[in-house]
Design a protein around this motif. Structure first.
Motif, PDB file in Angstrom:
ATOM      1  N   ILE A  27      -1.338   3.352  -2.208  1.00  0.00           N
ATOM      2  CA  ILE A  27      -0.962   3.146  -3.604  1.00  0.00           C
ATOM      3  C   ILE A  27      -0.654   1.667  -3.779  1.00  0.00           C
ATOM      4  N   TRP A  51     -10.836   1.831  -0.316  1.00  0.00           N
ATOM      5  CA  TRP A  51     -11.484   1.867   1.002  1.00  0.00           C
ATOM      6  C   TRP A  51     -12.934   1.429   0.834  1.00  0.00           C
ATOM      7  N   ILE A  97       1.918   2.574   2.622  1.00  0.00           N
ATOM      8  CA  ILE A  97       1.616   3.219   3.905  1.00  0.00           C
ATOM      9  C   ILE A  97       2.429   2.553   5.010  1.00  0.00           C
ATOM     10  N   ASP A 153      -3.578  10.974   6.892  1.00  0.00           N
ATOM     11  CA  ASP A 153      -3.546  11.642   5.586  1.00  0.00           C
ATOM     12  C   ASP A 153      -2.734  10.890   4.539  1.00  0.00           C
ATOM     13  N   THR A 154      -2.179   9.720   4.879  1.00  0.00           N
ATOM     14  CA  THR A 154      -1.412   8.970   3.886  1.00  0.00           C
ATOM     15  C   THR A 154      -2.350   8.266   2.913  1.00  0.00           C
ATOM     16  N   GLN A 155      -1.976   8.299   1.649  1.00  0.00           N
ATOM     17  CA  GLN A 155      -2.790   7.683   0.593  1.00  0.00           C
ATOM     18  C   GLN A 155      -2.250   6.301   0.261  1.00  0.00           C
ATOM     19  N   THR A 171       0.801  -1.226   0.000  1.00  0.00           N
ATOM     20  CA  THR A 171       0.000   0.000   0.000  1.00  0.00           C
ATOM     21  C   THR A 171       0.833   1.275   0.000  1.00  0.00           C
TER      22      THR A 171
END
Length: 138
Positions: free
Chosen positions: A99, A109, A60, A95-97, A58
């Motif tokens: 990927i 999500w 993250i 706030d992390t996206q 991800t």
């Protein structure tokens, strides 16, 4: 001859009642939506596996893994693969996206209702339902 189970871990990240799922590119669970996760590397603890795989799939950085569920998964169809899966709840910066990377095709999500409509392993649905019930009970 039965194989001894391989250690694997996955990680659940929940935000505002939605769960982060990835679509798997490779077996096992190819083309299914699942929590980010995978096989343990030699010497890793289940917690380390969950955090590493989550980051690889991800982008993250997860932290504070807390054991949520374990599964003894045998798959007779795929050459008798046998996994002992540890599922952890994790935290991450809000706030992390996500990927999709490594062996993940998509990341998204999903609410529990949406997960019920996706192709997911039984363990994913069970964990999402349990966790949603805990969140709603707060």
């Amino acid at each position: 001859m039965p194989q001894s189970p391989q250690a694997a871990s996955s990680a659940i990240l929940e935000r505002d009642g939605r769960f982060l799922l990835i679509r798997r590119v490779n077996p096992p669970s190819m083309d299914l939506f699942a929590f980010p996760g995978g096989r343990a590397e030699p010497g890793e603890t289940p917690e380390q596996t969950a955090v590493r795989e989550f980051s690889e799939e991800t982008g993250i950085t997860a932290r504070n893994p807390v054991l949520f569920a374990t599964y003894d998964l045998k798959n007779e169809k795929q050459g008798g693969q046998h996994f002992f899966l540890s599922v952890f709840r994790v935290e991450a910066d809000p706030d992390t996206q996500a990927i999709a990377a490594d062996d993940a095709a998509d990341a998204g999500w999903y609410t529990l209702e949406e997960i019920r409509g996706l192709s997911v392993p039984a363990s994913v649905l069970e964990c999402a339902e349990r966790l949603a019930a805990e969140i709603n009970a707060r």
